[in-house]
Design a protein around this motif. Structure first.
Motif, PDB file in Angstrom:
ATOM      1  N   THR A 291       1.696 -35.397  38.225  1.00  0.00           N
ATOM      2  CA  THR A 291       0.205 -35.575  37.215  1.00  0.00           C
ATOM      3  C   THR A 291      -0.257 -36.527  38.321  1.00  0.00           C
ATOM      4  O   THR A 291      -1.835 -36.121  38.390  1.00  0.00           O
ATOM      5  CB  THR A 291      -0.057 -35.653  35.828  1.00  0.00           C
TER       6      THR A 291
ATOM      7  N   ASP B 139       0.403 -27.775  32.428  1.00  0.00           N
ATOM      8  CA  ASP B 139       1.446 -28.624  31.302  1.00  0.00           C
ATOM      9  C   ASP B 139       0.865 -28.559  30.278  1.00  0.00           C
ATOM     10  O   ASP B 139      -0.175 -29.808  30.054  1.00  0.00           O
ATOM     11  CB  ASP B 139       1.456 -30.505  31.845  1.00  0.00           C
TER      12      ASP B 139
ATOM     13  N   ASN C  48      -1.973 -33.991  30.203  1.00  0.00           N
ATOM     14  CA  ASN C  48      -2.941 -35.327  30.649  1.00  0.00           C
ATOM     15  C   ASN C  48      -3.268 -35.345  31.596  1.00  0.00           C
ATOM     16  O   ASN C  48      -3.848 -36.534  31.941  1.00  0.00           O
ATOM     17  CB  ASN C  48      -2.392 -36.767  30.755  1.00  0.00           C
TER      18      ASN C  48
ATOM     19  N   ASP D  90      -0.707 -28.103  38.425  1.00  0.00           N
ATOM     20  CA  ASP D  90       0.082 -29.674  38.229  1.00  0.00           C
ATOM     21  C   ASP D  90       1.426 -28.975  37.012  1.00  0.00           C
ATOM     22  O   ASP D  90       0.697 -28.227  36.059  1.00  0.00           O
ATOM     23  CB  ASP D  90      -0.578 -30.620  37.033  1.00  0.00           C
TER      24      ASP D  90
HETATM   25 MG    MG Z   1       2.628 -34.440  34.320  1.00  0.00          MG
END
Ligand code: MG
Ligand code: ADP
Length: 314
Positions: free
Chosen positions: A63, A86, A91, A166
């Protein structure tokens, strides 16, 4: 009446801050982006590169890499869309400081509750960077490969140059969904044997799914430990995996500070070493630079830099 040369000097002295600024930017940016190109130099190439950032093992820096590479590429004038695939542990929005602006996610688009452009959140600092979260909560985990592919096709039709996904940790359904629309992959690993083994497994899975254009990012490198033979060197990691190296990012406490502030490292006015390393990796990814920065002596003078460029030392 002052002498002629004194007058000339005085006039030129006014320009000195601009000259300094020019030199600083060009040294850092490799003589390519000296214009303050805030959203104006947006390149419009028709081909969208879809890159999945993956690792196998969690917590290695996927990330962090997605946020910093995405931001760097946007600053270099390209249109970038980041997808946070994710789902349970999303995040990316926090790292970018966009958490309060997410009203809709990809699940809402698929449910017909909103349009794509409503779920694509534009960064206020760099408007050519956008973020799409797949879902806000884990219960709504019913996105399919086809859904992901359709989303990426729709985003690329909006004229984005880069779509960076991601990927969640692990190699289950979330991983398969995240990699399915990608043509390229960036494998992130730390110089630890557990992370390297998982990266190797992921590289095999990527090939099995038709992704052959793969690059390696080695994160959390500590040159002091490498020198004492307590940590594998970047070259060792790269040779073990046999994947072309995109870059190496040093361990840096500023990563935590920048995460908490929601401001990627590459936005700092005075870049830390990890920020420079991310910028270098971003430039290499888009083909604007081909040398690596030296993590042991990163702050080189102009002649050393010139030598590195000409003689290809890295
Ligand atoms: Mg991550
Ligand atoms: P992943 O997405 O692979 O799970 P993250 O990007 O969330 O990994 O990073 C996991 C943790 O490692 C975070 O707390 C982050 O701040 C930290 N981290 C990542 N890269 C670095 C680095 N280069 N130096 C120091 N800490 C880092």
């Amino acid at each position: 009446m002052k002498p002629f040369w004194t007058q000339i000097f005085k006039r030129l002295a006014v320009l000195w801050p601009y000259v300094k600024w020019f030199i600083k930017f060009n040294l850092r940016d490799g003589f390519v982006s000296f214009l303050p190109n805030r959203n104006f130099m947006t390149e419009t190439t028709s081909v969208t590169r879809t890159i999945v950032v993956t690792s196998g093992k969690g917590g290695v820096g996927k990330t962090t890499a997605t946020a910093n590479l995405g931001m760097s590429i946007a600053r270099l004038g390209h249109r970038v869309a980041l997808i946070d695939a994710d789902i349970g542990l999303r995040n990316l929005d926090l790292l970018l400081g966009l958490e309060n602006r997410i009203l809709y996610t990809a699940m809402d688009i698929l449910d017909g509750q909103c349009r794509l452009d409503q779920a694509l959140i534009r960064d206020k600092r760099w408007k050519n960077l956008s973020l799409l979260s797949i879902s806000k909560n884990r219960q709504r985990y019913n996105v399919t490969r086809k859904n992901m592919e359709n989303l990426v096709t729709s985003i690329s039709s909006l004229g984005y140059n880069f779509i960076i996904i991601d990927c969640p940790a692990g190699i289950d359904v979330g991983f398969i969904n995240a990699i399915s629309p990608a043509q390229e992959a960036l494998i992130v690993t730390t110089p630890e044997i557990t992370a390297i083994r998982d990266a190797d497994r992921v590289a095999g899975l990527l090939e099995a799914n038709g992704i052959y254009n793969t690059k390696l990012l080695v994160n959390r490198v500590r040159t002091d430990m490498i020198q004492k033979n307590d940590m594998m060197s970047v070259r060792d990691v790269q040779e073990m995996l046999g994947i072309p190296l995109l870059g190496a990012i040093p361990e840096d406490t500023h990563v935590i500070i920048s995460t908490n502030r929601g401001e990627p490292l590459v936005l700092k006015k005075k870049l830390t070493l990890s920020g420079i390393a991310f910028e270098n990796a971003a430039r290499r990814l888009i083909g604007k630079q081909d040398y690596f920065i030296d993590l042991t002596s990163p702050y080189k003078g102009i002649f050393q830099k010139f030598q590195d460029i000409v003689f290809g030392d890295f």
